[in-house]
Write a protein that holds these residues in place. Sequence first.
Motif, PDB file in Angstrom:
ATOM      1  N   CYS A  20       0.929  -1.214  -0.223  1.00 41.60           N
ATOM      2  CA  CYS A  20      -0.102  -0.027   0.067  1.00 41.60           C
ATOM      3  C   CYS A  20       0.844   1.216  -0.057  1.00 41.60           C
ATOM      4  CB  CYS A  20      -0.847  -0.114   1.447  1.00 41.60           C
ATOM      5  SG  CYS A  20      -2.242   1.312   1.370  1.00 41.60           S
ATOM      6  N   ASN A  77       2.308   2.073  -3.520  1.00 42.01           N
ATOM      7  CA  ASN A  77       1.227   2.728  -4.330  1.00 42.01           C
ATOM      8  C   ASN A  77       0.982   4.223  -3.889  1.00 42.01           C
ATOM      9  OD1 ASN A  77       0.966   0.093  -5.268  1.00 42.01           O
ATOM     10  ND2 ASN A  77      -1.597   0.233  -5.438  1.00 42.01           N
ATOM     11  N   ALA A 127      -6.280   0.258  -3.898  1.00 43.18           N
ATOM     12  CA  ALA A 127      -7.406   0.345  -4.962  1.00 43.18           C
ATOM     13  C   ALA A 127      -7.602   1.520  -5.268  1.00 43.18           C
ATOM     14  CB  ALA A 127      -8.867  -0.513  -4.717  1.00 43.18           C
ATOM     15  N   SER A 136      -4.219   3.094  -7.000  1.00 46.45           N
ATOM     16  CA  SER A 136      -3.822   2.338  -8.358  1.00 46.45           C
ATOM     17  C   SER A 136      -4.824   2.987  -9.298  1.00 46.45           C
ATOM     18  CB  SER A 136      -4.134   0.813  -8.202  1.00 46.45           C
ATOM     19  OG  SER A 136      -3.231   0.242  -7.147  1.00 46.45           O
ATOM     20  N   GLY A 137      -5.893   2.949  -9.093  1.00 46.32           N
ATOM     21  CA  GLY A 137      -7.049   3.661 -10.123  1.00 46.32           C
ATOM     22  C   GLY A 137      -6.306   5.087 -10.535  1.00 46.32           C
ATOM     23  N   ALA A 178      -0.511  -4.443  -7.583  1.00 41.48           N
ATOM     24  CA  ALA A 178      -1.664  -4.399  -6.829  1.00 41.48           C
ATOM     25  C   ALA A 178      -2.664  -5.495  -6.979  1.00 41.48           C
ATOM     26  CB  ALA A 178      -2.333  -2.977  -6.931  1.00 41.48           C
ATOM     27  N   SER A 179      -3.120  -5.664  -8.473  1.00 37.83           N
ATOM     28  CA  SER A 179      -4.162  -6.711  -8.555  1.00 37.83           C
ATOM     29  C   SER A 179      -3.814  -8.191  -8.247  1.00 37.83           C
ATOM     30  CB  SER A 179      -4.648  -6.679  -9.902  1.00 37.83           C
ATOM     31  OG  SER A 179      -3.395  -7.090 -10.992  1.00 37.83           O
ATOM     32  N   VAL A 205      -4.124  -8.342  -4.164  1.00 36.68           N
ATOM     33  CA  VAL A 205      -5.367  -8.438  -3.785  1.00 36.68           C
ATOM     34  C   VAL A 205      -6.104  -9.603  -4.139  1.00 36.68           C
ATOM     35  CG1 VAL A 205      -7.629  -7.440  -3.956  1.00 36.68           C
ATOM     36  CG2 VAL A 205      -5.627  -5.973  -3.680  1.00 36.68           C
TER      37      VAL A 205
END
Length: 301
Positions: free
Chosen positions: A100, A103, A196, A199-200, A239-240, A243
């Motif tokens: 985290c 990111n 999330a 990342s977006g 990240a994906s 998760v």
Amino acid sequence: MTFHYEVLRILFLNQIIIGVLANSFLIWLFHFKLNRGKKSKPIILMLIHLLFINILFLLFRGIPKVIAVWRLKYFVDYTASKIISYLQRVTRGLSLCNSCLVNVFQAITISPNSSIWIGLKKRAPNSVLPCCLLCWICNLLMDLVVPFYGTGSFNTTHSEGGWRIGFSALDLYPTKTIVFLSWKFVYDSVFVGLMAITSGYMAFVLYRHHQRSQNLQVSRLSHRSSPEAQATKTILLLASTFVMFNLISSMFMIYMTFSKVASSVVLHFSAFLSLCFPTISPFILLNSVTQRSSSYCYLCI
């Protein structure tokens, strides 16, 4: 020996060997690039920290599973069993927190040079080490309930009185168990949600930058991906991947906790999934490193 255990032997052993070697090699590579650089890049320090945590998690979680599936005659006492389980949970939490942080830090780095972000950009490099230290403190305190209330492993004790190396169950009253798991779920969800969101946001910023520069670089971009696209791919993959594997693994563990069913198949499959991220992540980063130097420099600004 059944075919099931033969497959597990190969899978877990390869996971640990490949994962530890890949993470160690990438730590050396990042350290080499760090020494060659004119100034240290905070993002590289955070990636080195993530790779180091990957190694710890592979060892603390992977070695007990290898001992279990190979059925080696190696036992630890009651206290050591709980300590191992505690370290497994701590390193898993550290992996989540540090992923985290990477990111968030990268999102601040690639954000526009507006008045809102300029202050954060100046303070971020000096906050790397304090943030990593805070991650360790939070996770060491978070899972203190395990060595105090753990009951050993899901397996039964050996006839000689030793405890198999494995995961400790929580010997709490139902209400306390629900409270602990709920708090742990909220704690993990905060970091996953933040991961999330960042990342977006990074994907959006890099996509906008790519669209703006596309008209000026049509001929160059037609032959290879832009540095922005490579950075976006690496960030989103990390990240994906984290998760996906950890979410599925946690679902199995939650199911066993509430159903009071300790299936060996589910336990092994959950452990295998949880070990996938520390094994795969160095290859995702290595793929970014082996791209053109401009792409790597953009990722590690």
